[in-house]
Design an enzyme around this catalytic site. Sequence first.
Site, PDB file in Angstrom:
ATOM      1  N   ASN A   1     -10.551   9.705  -8.299  1.00 41.82           N
ATOM      2  CA  ASN A   1     -11.457   8.967  -8.910  1.00 41.82           C
ATOM      3  C   ASN A   1     -11.029   8.476 -10.247  1.00 41.82           C
ATOM      4  O   ASN A   1     -11.298   7.365 -10.742  1.00 41.82           O
ATOM      5  CB  ASN A   1     -12.966   9.502  -8.926  1.00 41.82           C
ATOM      6  CG  ASN A   1     -14.004   8.537  -8.627  1.00 41.82           C
ATOM      7  OD1 ASN A   1     -13.854   7.581  -8.109  1.00 41.82           O
ATOM      8  ND2 ASN A   1     -15.201   8.644  -9.225  1.00 41.82           N
TER       9      ASN A   1
ATOM     10  N   ALA B   1       3.963   1.597  -0.967  1.00 49.68           N
ATOM     11  CA  ALA B   1       4.797   1.844  -2.277  1.00 49.68           C
ATOM     12  C   ALA B   1       3.816   2.135  -3.405  1.00 49.68           C
ATOM     13  O   ALA B   1       4.236   3.317  -4.289  1.00 49.68           O
ATOM     14  CB  ALA B   1       5.410   0.438  -2.580  1.00 49.68           C
TER      15      ALA B   1
ATOM     16  N   THR C   1      -5.473  -1.914 -16.100  1.00 48.14           N
ATOM     17  CA  THR C   1      -4.155  -2.732 -16.440  1.00 48.14           C
ATOM     18  C   THR C   1      -3.883  -3.814 -14.984  1.00 48.14           C
ATOM     19  O   THR C   1      -4.377  -3.400 -13.965  1.00 48.14           O
ATOM     20  CB  THR C   1      -3.313  -1.657 -16.280  1.00 48.14           C
ATOM     21  OG1 THR C   1      -3.345  -0.898 -17.522  1.00 48.14           O
ATOM     22  CG2 THR C   1      -1.807  -2.399 -16.637  1.00 48.14           C
TER      23      THR C   1
ATOM     24  N   LYS D   1       1.015  -1.296   0.098  1.00 48.09           N
ATOM     25  CA  LYS D   1       0.015  -0.032   0.183  1.00 48.09           C
ATOM     26  C   LYS D   1       0.797   1.313  -0.110  1.00 48.09           C
ATOM     27  O   LYS D   1       0.633   2.316  -0.775  1.00 48.09           O
ATOM     28  CB  LYS D   1      -0.990  -0.018   1.215  1.00 48.09           C
ATOM     29  CG  LYS D   1      -1.976  -0.886   1.038  1.00 48.09           C
ATOM     30  CD  LYS D   1      -2.971  -1.001   2.149  1.00 48.09           C
ATOM     31  CE  LYS D   1      -4.198  -1.913   2.069  1.00 48.09           C
ATOM     32  NZ  LYS D   1      -4.792  -1.695   0.765  1.00 48.09           N
TER      33      LYS D   1
ATOM     34  N   SER E   1      -6.603   2.874 -13.323  1.00 50.47           N
ATOM     35  CA  SER E   1      -5.659   1.840 -12.693  1.00 50.47           C
ATOM     36  C   SER E   1      -6.314   0.591 -12.961  1.00 50.47           C
ATOM     37  O   SER E   1      -5.602  -0.552 -13.087  1.00 50.47           O
ATOM     38  CB  SER E   1      -5.352   1.944 -11.322  1.00 50.47           C
ATOM     39  OG  SER E   1      -6.467   1.766 -10.556  1.00 50.47           O
TER      40      SER E   1
ATOM     41  N   GLY F   1      -2.189  -5.952 -12.113  1.00 53.33           N
ATOM     42  CA  GLY F   1      -0.889  -5.619 -11.340  1.00 53.33           C
ATOM     43  C   GLY F   1      -0.980  -4.282 -10.378  1.00 53.33           C
ATOM     44  O   GLY F   1      -2.059  -3.780 -10.675  1.00 53.33           O
TER      45      GLY F   1
ATOM     46  N   LEU G   1     -16.173   3.676  -2.792  1.00 57.90           N
ATOM     47  CA  LEU G   1     -17.637   2.933  -3.232  1.00 57.90           C
ATOM     48  C   LEU G   1     -16.975   2.043  -4.245  1.00 57.90           C
ATOM     49  O   LEU G   1     -18.028   1.402  -5.060  1.00 57.90           O
ATOM     50  CB  LEU G   1     -18.649   3.646  -3.226  1.00 57.90           C
ATOM     51  CG  LEU G   1     -19.150   4.652  -2.103  1.00 57.90           C
ATOM     52  CD1 LEU G   1     -20.457   5.504  -2.721  1.00 57.90           C
ATOM     53  CD2 LEU G   1     -19.434   4.073  -0.811  1.00 57.90           C
ATOM     54  N   GLY G   2     -16.015   1.712  -4.652  1.00 58.10           N
ATOM     55  CA  GLY G   2     -15.300   1.123  -5.816  1.00 58.10           C
ATOM     56  C   GLY G   2     -16.313   1.720  -7.191  1.00 58.10           C
ATOM     57  O   GLY G   2     -15.881   2.982  -7.321  1.00 58.10           O
TER      58      GLY G   2
ATOM     59  N   ALA H   1      -4.737  -2.320  -6.325  1.00 65.58           N
ATOM     60  CA  ALA H   1      -3.893  -0.859  -6.155  1.00 65.58           C
ATOM     61  C   ALA H   1      -4.845   0.041  -6.627  1.00 65.58           C
ATOM     62  O   ALA H   1      -4.351   1.338  -6.652  1.00 65.58           O
ATOM     63  CB  ALA H   1      -2.531  -0.872  -6.978  1.00 65.58           C
ATOM     64  N   ALA H   2      -6.005  -0.103  -6.924  1.00 72.52           N
ATOM     65  CA  ALA H   2      -6.995   1.122  -7.476  1.00 72.52           C
ATOM     66  C   ALA H   2      -7.355   2.070  -5.931  1.00 72.52           C
ATOM     67  O   ALA H   2      -6.888   2.903  -6.125  1.00 72.52           O
ATOM     68  CB  ALA H   2      -8.514   0.463  -7.767  1.00 72.52           C
ATOM     69  N   GLY H   3      -7.461   1.270  -4.866  1.00 76.77           N
ATOM     70  CA  GLY H   3      -7.369   2.132  -3.776  1.00 76.77           C
ATOM     71  C   GLY H   3      -6.332   2.861  -3.417  1.00 76.77           C
ATOM     72  O   GLY H   3      -6.298   4.417  -2.912  1.00 76.77           O
ATOM     73  N   ASP H   4      -5.161   2.410  -3.534  1.00 77.73           N
ATOM     74  CA  ASP H   4      -3.858   3.016  -3.370  1.00 77.73           C
ATOM     75  C   ASP H   4      -3.711   4.182  -4.526  1.00 77.73           C
ATOM     76  O   ASP H   4      -3.277   5.239  -4.150  1.00 77.73           O
ATOM     77  CB  ASP H   4      -2.828   1.868  -3.429  1.00 77.73           C
ATOM     78  CG  ASP H   4      -2.903   1.028  -2.525  1.00 77.73           C
ATOM     79  OD1 ASP H   4      -3.662   1.329  -1.219  1.00 77.73           O
ATOM     80  OD2 ASP H   4      -2.304  -0.006  -2.598  1.00 77.73           O
TER      81      ASP H   4
END
Length: 294
Positions: A263, A42, A272, A40, A269, A274, A199-200, A228-231
Amino acid sequence: MADVVVVGSANVDLVLPVQRIPRPGETVLASGLTRGPGGKGANQAVAAARAGASTAFVASLGADESGELLRTALSESGVDLSLVSTTGTPTGTAIITVAADGENSIVVAPSANAELKLSAEALDAIRSAKVVLSQLEIPFGTVQAAAEASSYFILNAAPAAELSDELLARVDLLVVNETEAEAVGGSLLERVAAAVVTLGAEGAVILSRGADEIRVPGVLVEVVDTTAAGDTFCGVLAATLAASSGTGPITGRDLTNAVRRANVAASLSVKTAGAIPSVPHGEAIDARFAEVYL
């Protein structure tokens, strides 16, 4: 000195693509295995740097091949690593299963992350930064020390955990998903002055004491991998707030604009696979932002 300082974890990710996330007691077969940089802290440091902020990372890595892998990935993204310490304990490891619909589950062995403490140099960098961002894959005492030294502190309360009033009193902005918000407990605005609940695919909600709730709709895309979307959201949020603050305080308008940009970055992100490889650069974020909001 950096505008954004990220205090957090760094892991090597072992990613297993599966048809679906296994239930308790169930074994499923993966269609492959990949290894790459993540964690998280990094991920968020890379997201802030790629979004355009001068960014320093405070972390603990092992003196091993995984540590070198992370150093290379972070350095290539423009992150200042002068505050990263090296220990004889192995670098942290995350085992990630990614389902066909892009959802994931993650198990982390903290290893070197569990030894992270703040040096005098790290505290100086934190005190001079416009925005400091941290998460909960490192010792709580280190997070508390970073919060106390910061002028503007963002806590991404992930993984979900119960949080003390002492820590939350030092938080300027709390970022949580719905599960993490339940773990914090009670009304968020009874414990912090401002919060963003992600909320995704549905976007995010901004909550601030004395102001109306602001909902930022999601940006629809075809999902490949949500890792890693949240990060990415948190790192770009920190970078945008640092850029918008100038020499003055961060305002509610700054926060709304920053959440919109974060957002958009998160939506890019998930296209892709990874963790760090999926984090978009500022040019792509701004181009998509213009399509969505301008």
